[in-house]
Each structure stands twice: as C-alpha cells, then as structure tokens.
Design a protein around this motif. Structure first.
Motif, PDB file in Angstrom:
ATOM      1  N   GLY A  57       0.776  -1.173  -0.023  1.00 20.18           N
ATOM      2  CA  GLY A  57      -0.161  -0.048   0.070  1.00 20.18           C
ATOM      3  C   GLY A  57       0.859   1.410   0.065  1.00 20.18           C
ATOM      4  N   ALA A  58       1.995   1.218   0.894  1.00 15.28           N
ATOM      5  CA  ALA A  58       2.863   2.318   0.744  1.00 15.28           C
ATOM      6  C   ALA A  58       3.496   2.551  -0.644  1.00 15.28           C
ATOM      7  N   ALA A  59       4.002   1.541  -1.244  1.00 13.31           N
ATOM      8  CA  ALA A  59       4.584   1.645  -2.318  1.00 13.31           C
ATOM      9  C   ALA A  59       3.655   2.197  -3.486  1.00 13.31           C
ATOM     10  N   LEU A  60       2.448   1.532  -3.569  1.00 12.32           N
ATOM     11  CA  LEU A  60       1.463   2.088  -4.637  1.00 12.32           C
ATOM     12  C   LEU A  60       1.100   3.418  -4.335  1.00 12.32           C
ATOM     13  N   GLY A  61       1.013   3.940  -3.023  1.00 13.07           N
ATOM     14  CA  GLY A  61       0.772   5.304  -2.484  1.00 13.07           C
ATOM     15  C   GLY A  61       1.731   6.314  -2.924  1.00 13.07           C
ATOM     16  N   ALA A  62       3.106   5.787  -2.928  1.00  9.84           N
ATOM     17  CA  ALA A  62       4.184   6.641  -3.233  1.00  9.84           C
ATOM     18  C   ALA A  62       4.373   6.876  -4.789  1.00  9.84           C
ATOM     19  N   LEU A  63       3.913   5.859  -5.572  1.00 13.42           N
ATOM     20  CA  LEU A  63       3.811   6.066  -7.025  1.00 13.42           C
ATOM     21  C   LEU A  63       2.800   7.014  -7.429  1.00 13.42           C
ATOM     22  N   ALA A  64       1.538   6.743  -6.779  1.00 14.23           N
ATOM     23  CA  ALA A  64       0.465   7.665  -7.260  1.00 14.23           C
ATOM     24  C   ALA A  64       0.928   9.014  -6.782  1.00 14.23           C
ATOM     25  N   GLY A  65       1.348   9.012  -5.515  1.00 18.12           N
ATOM     26  CA  GLY A  65       1.779  10.628  -4.990  1.00 18.12           C
ATOM     27  C   GLY A  65       2.698  11.299  -5.967  1.00 18.12           C
ATOM     28  N   GLY A  66       3.566  10.680  -6.475  1.00 16.03           N
ATOM     29  CA  GLY A  66       4.807  11.144  -7.078  1.00 16.03           C
ATOM     30  C   GLY A  66       4.077  11.364  -8.629  1.00 16.03           C
ATOM     31  N   ALA A  67       3.338  10.400  -9.032  1.00 18.76           N
ATOM     32  CA  ALA A  67       2.831  10.789 -10.440  1.00 18.76           C
ATOM     33  C   ALA A  67       2.028  12.127 -10.268  1.00 18.76           C
ATOM     34  N   THR A  68       1.521  12.461  -9.220  1.00 19.24           N
ATOM     35  CA  THR A  68       0.692  13.641  -9.608  1.00 19.24           C
ATOM     36  C   THR A  68       1.260  14.816  -9.966  1.00 19.24           C
ATOM     37  N   CYS A  69       2.429  14.818  -9.933  1.00 20.20           N
ATOM     38  CA  CYS A  69       3.242  16.124 -10.240  1.00 20.20           C
ATOM     39  C   CYS A  69       3.123  16.223 -12.022  1.00 20.20           C
ATOM     40  N   ASN A  70       3.047  15.126 -12.502  1.00 23.44           N
ATOM     41  CA  ASN A  70       3.038  14.883 -14.006  1.00 23.44           C
ATOM     42  C   ASN A  70       1.892  15.142 -14.699  1.00 23.44           C
ATOM     43  N   VAL A  71       0.742  14.855 -14.076  1.00 24.88           N
ATOM     44  CA  VAL A  71      -0.458  14.867 -14.545  1.00 24.88           C
ATOM     45  C   VAL A  71      -1.250  16.126 -14.228  1.00 24.88           C
ATOM     46  N   GLY A  72      -0.736  17.154 -13.452  1.00 25.74           N
ATOM     47  CA  GLY A  72      -1.114  18.518 -13.041  1.00 25.74           C
ATOM     48  C   GLY A  72      -2.369  18.477 -11.939  1.00 25.74           C
ATOM     49  N   VAL A  73      -2.209  17.443 -11.116  1.00 22.11           N
ATOM     50  CA  VAL A  73      -3.236  17.454 -10.024  1.00 22.11           C
ATOM     51  C   VAL A  73      -2.769  18.049  -8.710  1.00 22.11           C
TER      52      VAL A  73
END
Length: 78
Positions: A57-73
């Motif tokens: 869950g932490a790994a998936l959350g980190a990926l999702a959190g880091g990816a928000t910069c690239n999609v403009g969220v």
C-alpha cells in the motif's frame, strides 16, 4: 470495526490534503518527493485499515503521489 478503521484512515488522508499551501512559502506537497511521502503514508494507512499488505500500500501510494506532479493534480510541483 473494519469500516471504522477505514473511515478514520480516509479522515486522516483528507486532513493531510489540507496541508498543501502554507502561508508564505512552498509547502511539503509542492514537491514530487513530498507528494510521494504523503502518498506512501496514506497508502500504508489505508492498506492497514483494509487488512492488506502495508508495504504494498505504501509503495502504490508513493507511486500515485509522485505521479500527481506529472498529470497536473493539485497544482504545479517545484
């Protein structure tokens, strides 16, 4: 009991979301690393509340959190 834990986890995640822009400077969630850390914390809390693997869950959350910069969220990252 399980729904209470999940509700508390969602409340904690919503509380964290309010910390994005402090007065007079860049907040912790304005960088990709900060968003990844917040995502990892939220992912671990939600996975624990759902009786799932906290590390996954932490790994998936980190990926999702880091990816928000690239999609403009949530505004731009610095």
């Amino acid at each position: 009991m399980r729904s209470t834990s999940l509700l508390l986890a969602l409340l904690a995640a919503a509380t964290l979301a309010g910390c994005t822009q402090p007065q007079g400077g860049a907040g912790v969630l304005q960088t990709q690393g900060g968003r990844a850390l917040a995502g990892a914390a939220a992912g671990a809390i939600i996975a624990d509340a759902a009786d799932e693997n906290m590390v996954a869950g932490a790994a998936l959350g980190a990926l999702a959190g880091g990816a928000t910069c690239n999609v403009g969220v949530g505004g731009p990252c610095y």
